[in-house]
Enzyme design. Structure first.
Site, PDB file in Angstrom:
ATOM      1  N   SER A  16      27.266  48.428 -21.757  1.00 26.47           N
ATOM      2  CA  SER A  16      26.876  49.265 -20.618  1.00 26.47           C
ATOM      3  C   SER A  16      26.437  48.378 -19.463  1.00 26.47           C
ATOM      4  CB  SER A  16      25.730  50.213 -21.008  1.00 26.47           C
ATOM      5  OG  SER A  16      24.568  49.485 -21.331  1.00 26.47           O
ATOM      6  N   SER A 146      16.443  37.702 -13.699  1.00 22.51           N
ATOM      7  CA  SER A 146      16.043  38.799 -12.813  1.00 22.51           C
ATOM      8  C   SER A 146      15.213  38.225 -11.683  1.00 22.51           C
ATOM      9  CB  SER A 146      15.212  39.824 -13.598  1.00 22.51           C
ATOM     10  OG  SER A 146      14.623  40.781 -12.742  1.00 22.51           O
ATOM     11  N   TYR A 159       8.300  42.392 -19.292  1.00 21.13           N
ATOM     12  CA  TYR A 159       9.651  42.044 -18.840  1.00 21.13           C
ATOM     13  C   TYR A 159       9.605  40.818 -17.937  1.00 21.13           C
ATOM     14  CZ  TYR A 159      14.237  42.645 -16.612  1.00 21.13           C
ATOM     15  OH  TYR A 159      15.519  42.451 -16.132  1.00 21.13           O
ATOM     16  N   LYS A 163      11.368  37.079 -18.529  1.00 18.02           N
ATOM     17  CA  LYS A 163      12.288  36.479 -17.567  1.00 18.02           C
ATOM     18  C   LYS A 163      11.736  35.168 -17.001  1.00 18.02           C
ATOM     19  CE  LYS A 163      15.473  39.634 -17.925  1.00 18.02           C
ATOM     20  NZ  LYS A 163      16.788  39.319 -18.535  1.00 18.02           N
ATOM     21  N   SER A 195      22.449  50.720 -12.950  1.00 14.43           N
ATOM     22  CA  SER A 195      22.934  50.564 -14.317  1.00 14.43           C
ATOM     23  C   SER A 195      22.107  51.446 -15.227  1.00 14.43           C
ATOM     24  CB  SER A 195      22.836  49.096 -14.772  1.00 14.43           C
ATOM     25  OG  SER A 195      21.499  48.743 -15.014  1.00 14.43           O
TER      26      SER A 195
END
Length: 291
Positions: A16, A146, A159, A163, A195
Site C-alpha cells: 500500500s 521522514s 515515530y 526515524k 497514503s
C-alpha cells in the site's frame, strides 16, 4: 529511467501507499521487482497491476511475504531474492508504521513495537542485504525515513524517535562504507503524503486503531513523492527532503534556526493536537481559515 532499468529492486512495505506506488513506477521503468509486506494477497494484487502497466513478465516480479519484526526470517528472505534474481541492486526500506497518540496516554509497549518495526526490523534486513552488496562492491540502500527524522512533533513521539534512530544509523553506516564508493546510502524524508499510513498508525495501546483518518487531500500526492524518491535514488543523493510547505520550510528552520523552529512548532503543535482531538487529520493545513 536509465539508471534503474533492468536493476533488481527489493521494496518492503509494498502492499500500500508509497511502497505500492514505488512498485508501479519501477515496473514502468523496467526494473525487476521483489515486493514484500505481511499481506501476501495485497502483494499479488500489486503484482497483477504491475504486469498490466508494464512490459515485465511473471518471473520479473517476486512476491515475498515478509514481517520486519520477525528478524529470524530476514536471512532466508534475502536468500530467496538472491536465488530468484541472482543479485540485489537496490534495497528500498519502506516498511513501517506511524503514530497518533500523546505520550502521557500511551503505553510503553507501543514504543517498543514502533522501534522493533521501524528501526530494528529495517536495520536487520539491511544487514543481510548489505553483506551481498559488499561482496559485489556496489548497490543502493534507500531508506524511507521522514521529515519527522529531522524535527519533533506532537502525537508522534515514538515515530519521531524511530526515524531519528534511522537517520543516525544510516548516516553512521555511510561513513563505515568509504572503502566501497559504489555502495550508496540514501535517506528519503517525506513530509505528509496521501497514503494509507494514517489508517494503520499506532495509537495509545497496541489493540486500538485510529477511529477517523480524516481528509488526506491537502497532502502531497503519492505519485509525486515516489517520482522524487526515484530521482533522488538514481542520482545517489545522500538525503532528500520531499515535502510541500509549510512542512518543508519548518525543516529548514529546524536545521538552520532551531530556536525559531521550536517556537513555531509549539504554535503548530497546538493546532496539530486540536485537529486530532476534533477528528480532523492532524496534518490538516495550518493556514486554512475557519468557515
Amino acid at each position: 529511467e536509465n539508471e534503474l532499468r533492468g536493476k533488481v529492486v527489493w521494496v518492503t512495505g509494498a502492499s500500500s501507499g508509497i511502497g505500492e506506488e514505488l512498485a508501479y513506477q519501477l515496473s514502468k521503468i523496467g526494473a525487476l521487482l521483489a515486493i514484500s509486506a505481511r499481506r501476501e494477497d495485497e502483494l499479488e494484487r500489486v503484482k497483477k497491476k504491475c504486469l498490466q502497466i508494464s512490459s515485465l513478465s511473471e518471473k520479473d516480479i517476486l512476491v515475498l511475504r515478509l514481517d520486519l519484526t520477525d528478524r529470524s526470517s530476514h536471512e532466508a528472505a534475502t536468500n530467496s531474492v538472491l536465488k530468484h534474481f541472482g543479485k540485489i541492486d537496490v534495497l528500498v526500506n519502506n516498511g513501517g508504521r506511524s503514530q497518533r497518540s500523546l505520550f502521557v496516554d500511551t503505553n510503553l509497549d507501543v514504543y517498543s513495537a514502533i522501534m522493533e518495526l521501524n528501526y530494528l526490523g529495517t536495520i536487520s534486513l539491511t544487514k543481510h542485504v548489505l553483506n551481498h552488496m559488499i561482496q559485489r562492491k556496489k548497490g543502493k540502500v534507500v531508506t524511507v525515513s521522514s521529515v519527522m527524522g529531522i524535527m519533533g512533533a506532537p502525537l508522534a513521539s515514538g515515530y519521531c524517535a524511530s526515524k531519528h534512530a534511522l537517520q543516525g544509523f544510516f548516516n553512521s553506516l555511510r561513513t563505515e562504507l568509504t572503502d566501497y564508493p559504489e555502495i550508496s546510502i540514501i535517506n528519503i524524508c517525506p513530509g505528509p503524503v496521501q497514503s494509507k499510513i494514517i489508517q494503520n498508525v499506532f495509537t495509545e495501546n497496541l489493540a486500538k486503531s485510529i477511529e477517523n483518518s480524516g481528509d488526506q487531500s491537502h497532502k502531497m500526492p503519492t505519485n509525486r513523492c515516489v517520482r522524487l524518491t526515484l530521482v533522488s535514488a538514481a542520482n545517489d543523493l545522500k538525503e532528500a527532503w520531499i515535502s510541500d510547505h509549510p512542512y518543508l520550510a519548518v525543516c529548514y528552520l529546524w536545521q538552520y534556526a532551531p530556536t525559531w523552529a521550536w517556537w513555531l512548532m509549539n504554535r503548530m503543535g497546538k493546532r496539530r493536537i486540536q485537529n486530532f482531538k476534533s477528528g480532523v487529520d492532524a496534518d490538516a493545513s495550518y493556514s486554512r481559515k475557519k468557515k
